[in-house]
Design an enzyme around this catalytic site. Structure first.
Site, mmCIF file in Angstrom:
data_model
loop_
_atom_site.group_PDB
_atom_site.id
_atom_site.type_symbol
_atom_site.label_atom_id
_atom_site.label_comp_id
_atom_site.label_asym_id
_atom_site.label_seq_id
_atom_site.Cartn_x
_atom_site.Cartn_y
_atom_site.Cartn_z
ATOM 1 N N GLY A 105 -3.603 98.534 38.177
ATOM 2 C CA GLY A 105 -2.345 99.203 37.822
ATOM 3 C C GLY A 105 -1.758 98.606 36.553
ATOM 4 O O GLY A 105 -1.276 99.337 35.669
ATOM 5 N N TYR A 148 -15.188 88.640 52.463
ATOM 6 C CA TYR A 148 -15.377 88.489 51.011
ATOM 7 C C TYR A 148 -16.230 89.633 50.478
ATOM 8 O O TYR A 148 -15.866 90.299 49.507
ATOM 9 C CB TYR A 148 -16.043 87.141 50.736
ATOM 10 C CG TYR A 148 -16.197 86.795 49.276
ATOM 11 C CD1 TYR A 148 -15.082 86.581 48.466
ATOM 12 C CD2 TYR A 148 -17.463 86.653 48.704
ATOM 13 C CE1 TYR A 148 -15.232 86.238 47.131
ATOM 14 C CE2 TYR A 148 -17.611 86.305 47.376
ATOM 15 C CZ TYR A 148 -16.495 86.100 46.584
ATOM 16 O OH TYR A 148 -16.657 85.758 45.267
#
Ligand code: UDP
Length: 313
Positions: A105, A148
């Protein structure tokens, strides 16, 4: 001309801090973001006082506001060693998912180029060898390492979605085992653990029968590959690592030899879902980036040994 500005998330970590150094040496201003969960101020304290460097203590899973112009966003924030992400499973999932979303973003808002630090873990326990970028991997989503692996797989997916949907200029580096100064001695990975055990004369703890393999890349080579990828036009994932492969048992013997240690090797249980083999196929990095590692394991180990010896003293 105004200097370019890079935001490095996880900039106080092992790789992030070396990346900050490299960007500054390329005359790029650096804004380093880190919540210091696994990163350390010691890694960047030599940069305080550099007018082109700024540190902001921030959790990138929350909204990221950077007032200035930004040309590059490099998303390196994440716990990255197996014991760290086993201890911090939710934070690991959050920084790979929410954190990548926030970093993307920021890049979109600033019209900046975005680079994701992805991982060889996206290949899981691989069924092809060496691993090429077009291999989709063999990951257990519900195993302990899944936090992960799946976070990084999601991170790659959302990076490509921003590339395709928002036309964001993106890069994905799949990073293989890397070592060098600023690794935490206690991060639980084989390399710092073996050096620390050898230097202290403790038993060297090889997990399983030690026949599993890894391929270790010296940190300056890795950072060079990352920088070349950033400056390239390649939007699909690129493996960055050193293909020199070794079994963990031979690696333990190598550490005993070069440290001239009296430590014995002992064998302990293999962790769940521990990959049996791992070696990068770096044909793509060679062809597209004109990059290949230059530091041999012998040379890299010498440099790293000096660092570990100082840390222990
Ligand atoms: N390993 C080991 N002893 C240790 C720590 C790790 O034998 O004290 C093994 C581990 O099981 C794996 C390999 O060494 O097979 C590399 O582990 P590391 O934690 O460095 O990272 P990974 O490549 O698994 O992410």
């Amino acid at each position: 001309m105004n200097k370019k500005v890079a935001v490095v998330t996880g900039g106080a970590g092992f790789l992030g801090s070396h990346l900050c150094d490299r960007l500054l040496s390329e005359n790029i201003k650096v804004i380093c973001l880190d919540n210091l969960l696994t990163g350390r101020l010691e890694n960047i304290e030599h940069l305080f006082g550099n007018e082109n460097f700024q540190f902001i203590k921030l959790d990138v899973t929350n909204f990221i506001h950077v007032p200035s112009r930004v040309d590059y966003v490099l998303h390196f924030a994440s716990p990255a060693s197996p014991i760290d992400y086993l201890k911090l499973p939710i934070q690991t999932l959050k920084v790979g998912s929410l954190g990548t979303h926030k970093a993307l973003g920021l890049a979109k808002e600033k019209e900046a180029k975005f680079l994701l630090a992805s991982t060889s873990e996206v290949y899981g326990d691989p069924l092809i060898h060496p691993q090429r970028e077009d291999y989709w991997g063999n990951v257990n989503p519900v195993g302990p390492r899944g936090v992960y692996d799946e976070a990084k797989r999601f991170a790659e997916a959302i990076t490509m979605a921003y590339n395709r949907y928002h036309k964001l200029d993106t890069r994905i580096a799949r990073i293989f085992n890397t070592y060098g100064p600023r690794m935490r001695l206690d991060d639980g990975r084989a390399l710092p653990t073996f050096f620390s055990q050898a230097l202290k004369g403790e038993d060297i703890t090889v997990y399983g029968d030690g026949k599993q393999t890894r391929s270790f890349c010296y940190v300056s080579d890795l950072i060079d590959g990352i920088f070349k990828l950033l400056m390239s036009d390649e939007t699909s994932p690129v493996n960055i690592g050193n293909p020199e492969e070794i079994t963990i048992e031979d690696f333990a013997k190598e550490v005993v030899r070069i440290t001239k240690s009296k430590s014995k090797i002992v064998y302990q249980d293999l962790p769940v879902d521990d990959p049996k083999i791992r070696q990068p196929d770096i044909s793509k990095a060679k062809a597209v980036l004109n990059w290949a590692p230059e530091i041999s394991r012998a040379e890299g180990f010498r440099k790293t040994l000096n660092y570990f010896a100082k840390m222990i003293a």
